[in-house]
Design a protein around this motif. Structure first.
Motif, PDB file in Angstrom:
ATOM      1  N   UNK A  88       0.849  -1.203   0.000  1.00  0.00           N
ATOM      2  CA  UNK A  88       0.000   0.000   0.000  1.00  0.00           C
ATOM      3  C   UNK A  88       0.878   1.245   0.000  1.00  0.00           C
ATOM      4  N   UNK A  89       0.384   2.289  -0.619  1.00  0.00           N
ATOM      5  CA  UNK A  89       1.097   3.568  -0.618  1.00  0.00           C
ATOM      6  C   UNK A  89       0.731   4.341   0.647  1.00  0.00           C
ATOM      7  N   UNK A  90       1.721   5.002   1.244  1.00  0.00           N
ATOM      8  CA  UNK A  90       1.478   5.898   2.367  1.00  0.00           C
ATOM      9  C   UNK A  90       2.318   7.138   2.103  1.00  0.00           C
ATOM     10  N   UNK A  91       1.649   8.231   1.791  1.00  0.00           N
ATOM     11  CA  UNK A  91       2.396   9.405   1.332  1.00  0.00           C
ATOM     12  C   UNK A  91       3.082   9.062   0.019  1.00  0.00           C
ATOM     13  N   UNK A  92       4.392   9.280  -0.042  1.00  0.00           N
ATOM     14  CA  UNK A  92       5.130   8.960  -1.270  1.00  0.00           C
ATOM     15  C   UNK A  92       5.920   7.661  -1.146  1.00  0.00           C
ATOM     16  N   UNK A  93       5.670   6.937  -0.052  1.00  0.00           N
ATOM     17  CA  UNK A  93       6.394   5.676   0.179  1.00  0.00           C
ATOM     18  C   UNK A  93       5.499   4.473  -0.118  1.00  0.00           C
TER      19      UNK A  93
END
Lengths: 159, 102
Positions: free
Chosen positions: B6-11
């Motif tokens: 999953x993406x969290x912010x740009x990570x």
């Protein structure tokens, strides 16, 4: 009194979890700590992986001849393990046990198998010759204070 | 081996669950690489190892392979939450000098 257990199975990777978990179950008689049990499972997994990945690679072997044999002996507070194959053997044993040495870098091998066996077990030795198979002998003495494993140097090749 | 992302912010966070050995490494490679390719715009990748119940040096080879692929596109890789046994294998192999632990 010595007490022994032997396993023989085909050198395929599906047998890896079985092999390390069978040895771990045998270790329960020593009332091991989780750390000790994990050390033994990891070392067994490394030795069995070598048999599966390297021992019979590139050779012509009869059906049923690609076998790995594990022999365990319980003696006092110590487990002795022998893991052997009848494969192609190792030409340069000293080079094979060097950290990060691998003959299969393109397959994303780390070359750390023997280093982990040496670090995680109490004793380790390797007996091999070209065409004569390979036998790894390791022991683990249970109930001893565990020292911290010394971190190794940088992975220069991957930089 | 179960892989989710999953993406969290740009990570991009990739969660590995199960045992990481020679038997499971091939599938882990395929699924993690697919997750990375589906999120190529991410600024960094974090491999969450909290669900890994066993790991040997096949896991180290797997991690070095992902590190090299991401390095080629200048995306940093980090490791997160290994248990004590996985942390010991990671420490002995010196992997943290390449792939820092968060």
């Amino acid at each position: 009194m010595k007490d022994t257990m032997k396993l023989e199975f085909t050198a395929v990777s599906a047998n890896e979890p079985f092999a390390r978990n069978a040895v771990a179950a045998y270790c329960l008689r020593f009332d091991p700590s989780l750390d000790e049990l994990s050390d033994v499972k990891t070392a067994v997994s490394e030795a069995v992986t070598n048999c599966i990945v390297h021992a019979y690679a590139g050779g012509q072997y009869a059906e049923g001849a690609r076998l790995v044999c594990i022999s365990c002996t319980a003696e006092g507070d110590t487990l002795h393990i022998e893991i052997s194959d009848r494969g192609r053997g190792i030409g340069d044993v000293a080079q094979a046990v060097e950290p990060f040495f691998t003959t299969a870098e393109e397959e994303e091998r780390s070359g750390m198998g023997f280093t982990i066996m040496q670090t995680f077990m109490t004793t380790f030795s390797l007996d091999s010759a070209p065409g004569a198979g390979t036998t790894v002998r390791m022991s683990k003495r249970f109930g001893r204070p565990q020292g911290e494993a010394a971190p190794r140097g940088a992975l220069a090749d991957a930089r | 081996m179960h892989v989710s992302a999953k993406m969290s912010g740009e990570s991009l966070y990739i969660f590995l669950e199960g045992e990481l050995d020679e038997y499971s490494a091939r599938r882990a490679r395929q699924e993690v690489d697919a997750a990375i390719e589906a999120h190529l715009a991410c600024r960094s990748v974090v491999l969450d190892l909290s669900g890994i119940r066993f790991m040997d040096s096949s896991g180290i080879g797997f991690l070095i392979g992902r590190y090299k692929k991401l390095k080629a596109v200048r995306t940093p890789l980090y490791l997160s939450s290994p248990d004590l046994a996985a942390d010991k294998v990671l420490s002995v192999s010196g992997i943290y000098s390449l792939i820092p632990k968060l």
